[in-house]
Each structure stands twice: as structure tokens, then as C-alpha cells.
Write a protein that holds these residues in place. Structure first.
Motif, PDB file in Angstrom:
ATOM      1  N   MET A   1     -16.278  67.483  68.783  1.00 49.07           N
ATOM      2  CA  MET A   1     -17.527  68.195  69.013  1.00 49.07           C
ATOM      3  C   MET A   1     -18.321  68.215  67.701  1.00 49.07           C
ATOM      4  SD  MET A   1     -18.184  71.942  70.641  1.00 49.07           S
ATOM      5  CE  MET A   1     -17.707  72.993  69.323  1.00 49.07           C
ATOM      6  N   LYS A   2     -19.516  67.648  67.730  1.00 42.23           N
ATOM      7  CA  LYS A   2     -20.383  67.591  66.555  1.00 42.23           C
ATOM      8  C   LYS A   2     -21.550  68.544  66.766  1.00 42.23           C
ATOM      9  CE  LYS A   2     -23.587  64.652  64.146  1.00 42.23           C
ATOM     10  NZ  LYS A   2     -24.444  63.514  64.289  1.00 42.23           N
ATOM     11  N   ILE A   3     -21.628  69.581  65.946  1.00 36.88           N
ATOM     12  CA  ILE A   3     -22.714  70.561  66.054  1.00 36.88           C
ATOM     13  C   ILE A   3     -23.944  69.997  65.353  1.00 36.88           C
ATOM     14  CG2 ILE A   3     -23.470  72.864  65.436  1.00 36.88           C
ATOM     15  CD1 ILE A   3     -20.545  73.738  65.640  1.00 36.88           C
ATOM     16  N   VAL A   4     -25.074  70.009  66.067  1.00 34.93           N
ATOM     17  CA  VAL A   4     -26.303  69.431  65.549  1.00 34.93           C
ATOM     18  C   VAL A   4     -27.234  70.508  65.007  1.00 34.93           C
ATOM     19  CG1 VAL A   4     -28.307  68.044  66.142  1.00 34.93           C
ATOM     20  CG2 VAL A   4     -26.107  67.518  67.162  1.00 34.93           C
ATOM     21  N   ALA A   5     -27.471  71.568  65.780  1.00 30.90           N
ATOM     22  CA  ALA A   5     -28.400  72.621  65.367  1.00 30.90           C
ATOM     23  C   ALA A   5     -27.827  73.979  65.748  1.00 30.90           C
ATOM     24  CB  ALA A   5     -29.755  72.429  66.029  1.00 30.90           C
ATOM     25  N   VAL A   6     -28.050  74.968  64.889  1.00 32.93           N
ATOM     26  CA  VAL A   6     -27.563  76.330  65.126  1.00 32.93           C
ATOM     27  C   VAL A   6     -28.729  77.292  64.966  1.00 32.93           C
ATOM     28  CG1 VAL A   6     -25.982  78.119  64.344  1.00 32.93           C
ATOM     29  CG2 VAL A   6     -25.278  75.743  64.271  1.00 32.93           C
TER      30      VAL A   6
END
Length: 149
Positions: A1-6
Motif C-alpha cells: 500500500m503506497k500512500i499518496v496524499a494525507v
């Protein structure tokens, strides 16, 4: 799982009650732009209309190699894909006083772009001050433990 924006401000502005994972309806050039981390969740929010959940105000930069045919707005409304039971639960809570639907993060699950949305209650100013005090205390204790050892 690659988090792009938070969405960092969501945790400060709201009490997070319940989280949901939703797919997003996107075009190919938007997915390529998200892969290059060219998206932003600041000031974005969700709403329910006609049984559909929509993500509004999320910025996805126009992909530079998409050519002249991609003239879409970078902040257009994007539909979120949720199960009917989840939408019914969201509608019931949003109709109550004080609940809103806020996007928390955008990430890749395998090759699919997913959004984590949460049912939230708004914080008052005294709640925000209390959370800042707790954060400062936690940071201070961790710093003292680190210096002690």
C-alpha cells in the motif's frame, strides 16, 4: 500500500468516528498524475446526493504528457464507490447534527486508487487546545526518555 496524499488537518479539526475505504472514478491521465504524487486533499470534502457519494475539491494536477485532449478541471467532482449499506450508514449519520464526511488519505492498493473517508464530528476550539496540549506533553516525555537513555 503506497500512500499518496494525507489530509493532516482532518485529525486536528474533527473527531474521527468511523472510517471507510472507497474507490474513486478517475480517468487514465489522473491516475498517472496521482502516481507522480501530484494530488492534494486540502479543503476537500465529501457529500451524498441521489444515493452517490461525491468527493469535491480534491486537486489532481493535469498530467503533462496527456496532450490537448485532456482539458478536464483539476478540481472537478469525483464519484466515490461504496457499498449500498455503507452509503445508508453514512446518510443516517450525516443527517444527524454535527457529522460530516471527510477524506483522510489517498493511496494505491495493488494497482487501484483508493480513498479513506471518515465520518467525523467537528471539534470546538477548547477541544483543539486540549489536543495540542496532549501532543506537546507526549513530545516532551518522548524527548526526556530519549535524553535519559
Amino acid at each position: 500500500m503506497k500512500i499518496v496524499a494525507v489530509n493532516k488537518s482532518a485529525g486536528f479539526e474533527y473527531f474521527i468516528e468511523d472510517k471507510f475505504e472507497a474507490g474513486i472514478v478517475l480517468e487514465g491521465s489522473e491516475v498517472k498524475s496521482i502516481r507522480k504524487n501530484n494530488c492534494n486533499l486540502n479543503d476537500s470534502f465529501c457529500f451524498v446526493r441521489k444515493g452517490e457519494v461525491t468527493l469535491k475539491n480534491m486537486h489532481i494536477a493535469v498530467y503533462d504528457k496527456s496532450g490537448a485532449f485532456n482539458t478536464r478541471d483539476s478540481r472537478r467532482d469525483r464519484r466515490l464507490l461504496l457499498h449500498k449499506s455503507e452509503i445508508a450508514k453514512i446518510v443516517g449519520k450525516v443527517n444527524e447534527k454535527g457529522y460530516t464526511l471527510v477524506p483522510l488519505k489517498i493511496y494505491f492498493k495493488d494497482s487501484l486508487v483508493k480513498a479513506e473517508v471518515a465520518l467525523c464530528r467537528g471539534k470546538h476550539t477548547y477541544d483543539k487546545k486540549q489536543s495540542l496540549k496532549e501532543k506537546d506533553l507526549k513530545r516532551d516525555t518522548e524527548r526526556r526518555i530519549k535524553d535519559f537513555s
